[in-house]
Design a protein around this motif. Structure first.
Motif, short mmCIF file in Angstrom:
data_model
loop_
_atom_site.label_atom_id
_atom_site.label_comp_id
_atom_site.label_asym_id
_atom_site.label_seq_id
_atom_site.Cartn_x
_atom_site.Cartn_y
_atom_site.Cartn_z
N THR A 180 0.83 -1.20 0.00
CA THR A 180 0.00 0.00 0.00
C THR A 180 0.87 1.25 0.00
N ALA A 181 1.85 1.28 0.89
CA ALA A 181 2.70 2.46 1.00
C ALA A 181 3.45 2.73 -0.30
N TYR A 182 3.98 1.69 -0.90
CA TYR A 182 4.74 1.88 -2.14
C TYR A 182 3.84 2.38 -3.26
N ALA A 183 2.64 1.80 -3.36
CA ALA A 183 1.71 2.24 -4.40
C ALA A 183 1.29 3.69 -4.20
N VAL A 184 1.02 4.07 -2.97
CA VAL A 184 0.63 5.45 -2.67
C VAL A 184 1.80 6.40 -2.94
N TRP A 185 2.99 6.01 -2.51
CA TRP A 185 4.20 6.83 -2.72
C TRP A 185 4.43 7.09 -4.20
N THR A 186 4.40 6.04 -4.99
CA THR A 186 4.61 6.23 -6.43
C THR A 186 3.45 6.98 -7.06
N GLY A 187 2.24 6.77 -6.55
CA GLY A 187 1.09 7.49 -7.08
C GLY A 187 1.18 8.98 -6.83
N ILE A 188 1.57 9.36 -5.62
CA ILE A 188 1.76 10.78 -5.30
C ILE A 188 2.81 11.38 -6.22
N GLY A 189 3.91 10.66 -6.38
CA GLY A 189 4.98 11.15 -7.25
C GLY A 189 4.53 11.24 -8.70
N VAL A 231 -5.41 9.25 -8.73
CA VAL A 231 -5.80 9.90 -7.48
C VAL A 231 -6.87 9.07 -6.76
N VAL A 232 -7.85 8.57 -7.50
CA VAL A 232 -8.89 7.73 -6.89
C VAL A 232 -8.25 6.46 -6.31
N GLY A 233 -7.30 5.90 -7.02
CA GLY A 233 -6.61 4.71 -6.53
C GLY A 233 -5.84 4.97 -5.24
N ILE A 234 -5.16 6.11 -5.18
CA ILE A 234 -4.43 6.49 -3.96
C ILE A 234 -5.41 6.62 -2.80
N ALA A 235 -6.50 7.34 -3.03
CA ALA A 235 -7.50 7.53 -1.97
C ALA A 235 -8.09 6.19 -1.54
N GLY A 236 -8.37 5.33 -2.50
CA GLY A 236 -8.92 4.02 -2.18
C GLY A 236 -7.98 3.18 -1.35
#
Length: 109
Positions: free
Chosen positions: A58-67, A95-100
């Motif tokens: 989760t953290a890696y996906a969110v991190w790369t998504g933000i970037g 963005v929706v994926g990060i929030a999810g």
């Protein structure tokens, strides 16, 4: 400090180093190269702190998504990268994926 806030800051530092790559001239320009490498170090360090309390996937996906989202938006403003409805829609999907991921993982943090 909240691990999600740490992860957000890590993602912002990922954006800094991704944009910084343009200015390093292949890591031949010392000042932007040093700043980019420092941002990389801070970003990865903060990510490592976040994964102590957030599942690594989760953290890696969110991190790369933000970037990815931040870099794509800044690419439009800083480097005149193309903008289209499809591109904006794809960024919105990220963005929706990060929030999810954040919402579905909050019980595990």
């Amino acid at each position: 400090m909240s691990p999600w806030l740490v992860l957000l800051v890590a993602g912002l530092f990922e954006t800094i180093w991704a944009i910084g790559l343009v200015y390093t001239d292949g890591f031949t320009d010392p000042l932007p190269s040093t700043a980019t490498l420092a941002a990389m170090g801070v970003s990865v360090y903060l990510l490592s702190r976040a994964v102590q309390q957030i599942p690594v996937g989760t953290a890696y996906a969110v991190w790369t998504g933000i970037g990815a989202v931040s870099t794509a938006i800044l690419g439009v403003y800083l480097f005149d990268e193309p903008v289209s409805a499809l591109r904006v829609a794809c960024i919105a999907i990220i963005v929706v994926g990060i929030a999810g991921l954040q919402v579905t993982s909050s019980g595990h943090a």
